[in-house]
Scaffold this active site. Structure first.
Site, PDB file in Angstrom:
ATOM      1  N   SER A   7       0.829  -1.214   0.000  1.00  0.00           N
ATOM      2  CA  SER A   7       0.000   0.000   0.000  1.00  0.00           C
ATOM      3  C   SER A   7       0.855   1.253   0.000  1.00  0.00           C
ATOM      4  CB  SER A   7      -0.877  -0.013   1.258  1.00  0.00           C
ATOM      5  OG  SER A   7      -1.488   1.242   1.440  1.00  0.00           O
ATOM      6  N   TYR A  23      -1.428  -0.834  10.745  1.00  0.00           N
ATOM      7  CA  TYR A  23      -1.742  -1.456   9.456  1.00  0.00           C
ATOM      8  C   TYR A  23      -0.583  -1.253   8.470  1.00  0.00           C
ATOM      9  CZ  TYR A  23      -3.577  -1.447   4.683  1.00  0.00           C
ATOM     10  OH  TYR A  23      -3.736  -1.641   3.337  1.00  0.00           O
ATOM     11  N   LYS A  79       2.315  -3.916   6.610  1.00  0.00           N
ATOM     12  CA  LYS A  79       2.643  -3.999   5.169  1.00  0.00           C
ATOM     13  C   LYS A  79       4.155  -3.905   4.971  1.00  0.00           C
ATOM     14  CE  LYS A  79      -1.452  -4.445   3.367  1.00  0.00           C
ATOM     15  NZ  LYS A  79      -1.841  -5.686   2.680  1.00  0.00           N
TER      16      LYS A  79
HETATM   17  C1  UD1 Z   1      -6.975   5.330   3.614  1.00  0.00           C
HETATM   18  C2  UD1 Z   1      -5.992   4.918   4.669  1.00  0.00           C
HETATM   19  C3  UD1 Z   1      -4.870   4.161   3.991  1.00  0.00           C
HETATM   20  C4  UD1 Z   1      -5.424   2.978   3.216  1.00  0.00           C
HETATM   21  C5  UD1 Z   1      -6.448   3.491   2.212  1.00  0.00           C
HETATM   22  C6  UD1 Z   1      -7.116   2.383   1.435  1.00  0.00           C
HETATM   23  C7  UD1 Z   1      -6.079   6.567   6.472  1.00  0.00           C
HETATM   24  C8  UD1 Z   1      -5.392   7.717   7.135  1.00  0.00           C
HETATM   25  N1  UD1 Z   1      -5.494   6.098   5.374  1.00  0.00           N
HETATM   26  O1  UD1 Z   1      -6.309   6.173   2.701  1.00  0.00           O
HETATM   27  O2  UD1 Z   1      -3.948   3.732   4.940  1.00  0.00           O
HETATM   28  O3  UD1 Z   1      -4.377   2.322   2.537  1.00  0.00           O
HETATM   29  O4  UD1 Z   1      -7.449   4.210   2.909  1.00  0.00           O
HETATM   30  O5  UD1 Z   1      -7.940   1.595   2.221  1.00  0.00           O
HETATM   31  O6  UD1 Z   1      -7.117   6.103   6.924  1.00  0.00           O
HETATM   32  N2  UD1 Z   1     -12.411  11.617   3.298  1.00  0.00           N
HETATM   33  C9  UD1 Z   1     -13.432  12.503   3.651  1.00  0.00           C
HETATM   34  N3  UD1 Z   1     -14.544  11.978   4.225  1.00  0.00           N
HETATM   35  C10 UD1 Z   1     -14.705  10.648   4.470  1.00  0.00           C
HETATM   36  C11 UD1 Z   1     -13.665   9.760   4.110  1.00  0.00           C
HETATM   37  C12 UD1 Z   1     -12.532  10.284   3.538  1.00  0.00           C
HETATM   38  O7  UD1 Z   1     -13.311  13.691   3.457  1.00  0.00           O
HETATM   39  O8  UD1 Z   1     -15.760  10.254   5.017  1.00  0.00           O
HETATM   40  C13 UD1 Z   1     -11.222  12.149   2.639  1.00  0.00           C
HETATM   41  C14 UD1 Z   1      -9.944  11.871   3.406  1.00  0.00           C
HETATM   42  O9  UD1 Z   1      -9.645  12.915   4.284  1.00  0.00           O
HETATM   43  C15 UD1 Z   1      -8.943  11.777   2.263  1.00  0.00           C
HETATM   44  C16 UD1 Z   1      -9.748  11.268   1.067  1.00  0.00           C
HETATM   45  O10 UD1 Z   1     -11.104  11.498   1.391  1.00  0.00           O
HETATM   46  O11 UD1 Z   1      -8.481  13.043   1.948  1.00  0.00           O
HETATM   47  C17 UD1 Z   1      -9.537   9.786   0.811  1.00  0.00           C
HETATM   48  O12 UD1 Z   1      -9.780   9.080   2.022  1.00  0.00           O
HETATM   49  P1  UD1 Z   1      -9.824   7.491   2.091  1.00  0.00           P
HETATM   50  O13 UD1 Z   1     -10.745   6.966   1.055  1.00  0.00           O
HETATM   51  O14 UD1 Z   1     -10.077   7.115   3.500  1.00  0.00           O
HETATM   52  O15 UD1 Z   1      -8.358   7.063   1.615  1.00  0.00           O
HETATM   53  P2  UD1 Z   1      -6.938   7.496   2.214  1.00  0.00           P
HETATM   54  O16 UD1 Z   1      -7.057   8.402   3.353  1.00  0.00           O
HETATM   55  O17 UD1 Z   1      -6.119   7.964   1.079  1.00  0.00           O
END
Ligand code: UD1
Length: 350
Positions: free
Chosen positions: A136, A160, A164
């Protein structure tokens, strides 16, 4: 060629199984169904039958946990005795929630790391020494938006992520076993979203999704009220975080390209970023989803989520130059296909 796919019933696993079967591979899936659904692989078979492209669909499914070494051993032995040994492994099996890993790190180390050690031990015993591993992008240290290269500093912030890294290190040591020839690829995924264009398989998180894309599709479906955007004060053009979203079918096809790449070598170890190299902000993702699907997504803003990085974008040069692969689907396809899956399957596979 028979490929073992631990974790093959999950989101990325099921799409990869489809891509493998389409290419004529014979596959054996081992999955505990703890975070996946048995219907996903039935759907994979349904898609293939519907498309009528594959003559012999050879998929064998074993319900088990990779920590169970006896089961793995029996599986490898069975195919050896049949004269059709398992020749490669695409290893998806593992826990994947960052939040859960903070609450229960021992579970994460046990399932992810001990499970992988078991798997490698049995592979070694049966002279199966080709493995593609689901790593990842979460393992990299933040770089302030500079695209992440494979040699960027490794510095995960969650248990997590650390599991990895540990597995990558174990794979590295395994590669260095004297007199053994291993072929190993660590695929560092960016943000896989979307679904197969048929809408028959897709992401089916258990409980309230923590990742943004399934959250958006569930708001669109009326299952959740509104999306909370984590932070509007990030140093980006619109104040929201930027990620490198990749269509899950492009990711799936990347695995097969990797397997084919490894087969060119006597022995090899490689780390590869699988992303598009393109950054998309949270607001751009929502806008694209709304436009292509003609649906409004209610949203509100909250403060930043702990542990988030501002920009996470792949430098995918190495994958593009080594593999006969490049991402073919754009953000619109991800939003269209992901919504098709959600709207046809309101409750996932249930
Ligand atoms: C997350 C995990 C990462 C994992 C990846 C795939 C964290 C900090 N990172 O990455 O380790 O490998 O998922 O499973 O959890 N967002 C919102 N609202 C939400 C959800 C997300 O605004 O309800 C935003 C987040 O702040 C981020 C973006 O959307 O900026 C993507 O979030 P997400 O889909 O959770 O992925 P990652 O944070 O990149």
């Amino acid at each position: 060629m028979r490929v073992l796919v631990p974790g093959g019933a999950g989101f990325i696993g099921s799409h990869t199984c489809l891509a493998l079967l389409e290419k004529g591979y014979e596959i054996t899936v081992i999955d505990s169904y703890i975070n996946s659904h048995k219907k996903s692989l039935q759907r994979v078979v349904d898609i293939l039958k519907r498309n009528n492209k594959v003559q012999n669909i050879d998929i064998d499914i074993e319900i088990a946990d990779i920590r169970d070494e006896m089961v793995l051993d029996k599986l490898f032995l069975r195919y050896k005795d049949l004269g059709k040994p398992i020749q490669a492994v695409i290893h998806f099996a593992g826990r994947k929630s960052v939040k859960e890993s903070v609450l229960n790190p021992l579970l994460y180390w046990d399932v992810n790391v001990n499970g992988s050690i078991n798997l490698l031990r049995v592979m070694d015993k049966y002279n199966c020494r080709t493995i593609v591993f689901s790593s990842s992008a979460t393992i990299y240290a933040p770089t302030d938006g500079i695209p992440l290269k494979e040699d960027t500093l490794i510095k995960p912030i969650s248990p997590y992520g650390r599991t990895k890294v540990a597995i990558e290190q174990i794979l590295n040591d395994t590669y260095n076993i004297p007199l053994e020839k291993w072929k190993i690829a660590n695929l560092r995924y960016f943000n896989p979203i979307g679904a197969h264009y048929s809408g028959m398989i897709g992401e089916a998180p258990i409980g309230i999704p923590s990742n943004i894309f399934p959250y958006i599709t569930q708001v669109a479906a009326g299952l959740l009220d509104e999306l909370t955007i984590f932070g509007k004060d990030w140093p980006t053009f619109d104040g929201t975080c930027i990620r490198d979203y990749i269509h899950v079918m492009d990711l799936a096809e990347g695995h097969i390209a990797t397997l084919e790449y490894l087969n060119n070598f006597e022995e090899k170890i490689i780390n590869l970023n699988l992303g598009t190299g393109l950054g998309t902000s949270v607001l751009e993702l929502i806008d694209t989803f709304e436009q292509v699907n003609n649906i409004k997504i209610s949203r509100n803003f909250s403060s930043r989520r702990i542990g988030d990085s501002c920009k996470v974008i792949a430098d995918n040069y190495l994958a593009l130059s080594c593999l006969n692969w490049s991402p073919k689907r754009d953000l619109k396809d991800m939003c269209l296909d992901g919504w098709k899956w959600q709207s046809l399957n309101l409750k996932g596979y249930e």
